[in-house]
Design a protein around this motif. Sequence first.
Motif, short mmCIF file in Angstrom:
data_model
loop_
_atom_site.label_atom_id
_atom_site.label_comp_id
_atom_site.label_asym_id
_atom_site.label_seq_id
_atom_site.Cartn_x
_atom_site.Cartn_y
_atom_site.Cartn_z
N ARG A 62 0.67 -1.25 0.06
CA ARG A 62 -0.21 -0.01 -0.05
C ARG A 62 0.83 1.18 0.04
O ARG A 62 0.72 2.22 -0.63
CB ARG A 62 -0.84 0.03 1.23
N ALA A 63 1.99 1.35 0.87
CA ALA A 63 2.67 2.62 0.92
C ALA A 63 3.31 2.70 -0.60
O ALA A 63 3.50 3.93 -1.09
CB ALA A 63 3.88 2.40 2.03
N LEU A 66 0.52 4.07 -2.78
CA LEU A 66 0.13 5.53 -2.53
C LEU A 66 1.30 6.45 -3.07
O LEU A 66 1.21 7.58 -3.57
CB LEU A 66 -0.12 5.78 -1.28
N ASP A 70 0.68 9.53 -5.68
CA ASP A 70 1.10 10.82 -5.28
C ASP A 70 2.10 11.19 -6.50
O ASP A 70 1.89 12.73 -6.64
CB ASP A 70 2.05 10.94 -4.05
N ALA A 79 -5.18 11.11 -5.62
CA ALA A 79 -4.32 10.29 -4.47
C ALA A 79 -4.78 10.28 -3.51
O ALA A 79 -4.84 9.35 -2.64
CB ALA A 79 -2.64 10.59 -4.71
N ARG A 83 -5.74 7.25 -0.63
CA ARG A 83 -5.17 7.33 0.60
C ARG A 83 -6.04 7.07 1.64
O ARG A 83 -5.98 6.13 2.51
CB ARG A 83 -4.21 8.39 0.91
N TRP A 84 -7.18 7.94 1.63
CA TRP A 84 -8.32 7.81 2.48
C TRP A 84 -9.26 6.42 2.32
O TRP A 84 -9.43 5.77 3.33
CB TRP A 84 -9.32 8.83 2.35
N THR A 86 -8.47 3.37 0.81
CA THR A 86 -7.52 2.10 0.96
C THR A 86 -7.49 1.43 2.37
O THR A 86 -6.84 0.55 2.55
CB THR A 86 -6.10 2.18 0.27
N THR A 257 -11.55 3.40 -4.90
CA THR A 257 -10.06 2.91 -5.41
C THR A 257 -9.92 2.35 -6.81
O THR A 257 -9.69 2.86 -7.83
CB THR A 257 -9.22 2.41 -4.26
#
Length: 283
Positions: A62-63, A66, A70, A79, A83-84, A86, A257
Amino acid sequence: MHIAWAVGKTFAHHDPDLPLLTAAMTARGLDAQTAVWDDPDVDWGAYDLVVVRSCWDYVPRRAEFLAWADAVPRLANPAAVLRWNTDKTYLRALDEAGVAVVPTAWSVRSVDDLPAAEEWVVKPTVSAGAADTARWSDPEQAVAHSRRLLDSGRATMTQPYVDAVDTEGETGILLFGGTVSHAFRKGALLTRGDDPRSLPELKEDIGPREPSADQVAFAQHAVHVARELTGHELLYARVDVVTGPDGRPRLMELELTEPSFFLPHTATGAATFADALVARLSG
């Protein structure tokens, strides 16, 4: 204009929506191509818009996903929305904002923390396609499932199993550019006492459905609240609704998403999405 459908390498050939979306864009004179989201050779800035599609391999990364989002100059959904959305703790924010959500207990470690129910569904808060999700009638097994995920470093959510899923299923409502496009019925996916599956479920019991007026109003309200909470317009949203014990709609998930649109089950959905995308580019 040039559009990219961002996909996961493993799932690029398993998304039945993509050919229909591409054909709808071609009919409007736009070039639409498929590109793997983590391919370092893709020049994302060369596209007028990048649309997230079947990036279902983002869950354990995930990181990284994201960070990629970005870095994409023009991305839908944006993006910040990804982030919100996922992490399923967004349901807590929607609940606090007045959207009726299936009751949820977070990161359960004790039977005393379980919501009142005869059966429970346990899943990680970061997941896709029911991966690592299971349905339990034994409270000790439900808690053990949650503990295993927590001990591996993954936050969890536990919800009462909604009985209506076994009879009427879930209703998924698609909104493109804020306008309701179509809906579908999803049959029950979880079998009581099954071990959690390790990969997203791709074979689902899906069929077309005409949503009720209450379900449509509920979906529109949920999307409106999400826009208010995130501060962003949404090119696409899928609202998964179930009927609660009181007979009223409750939110199962709000997919912003990488939701399947289930376009093979609608004659107009691809065109509606294409029109919303063109309107976004023109605006």
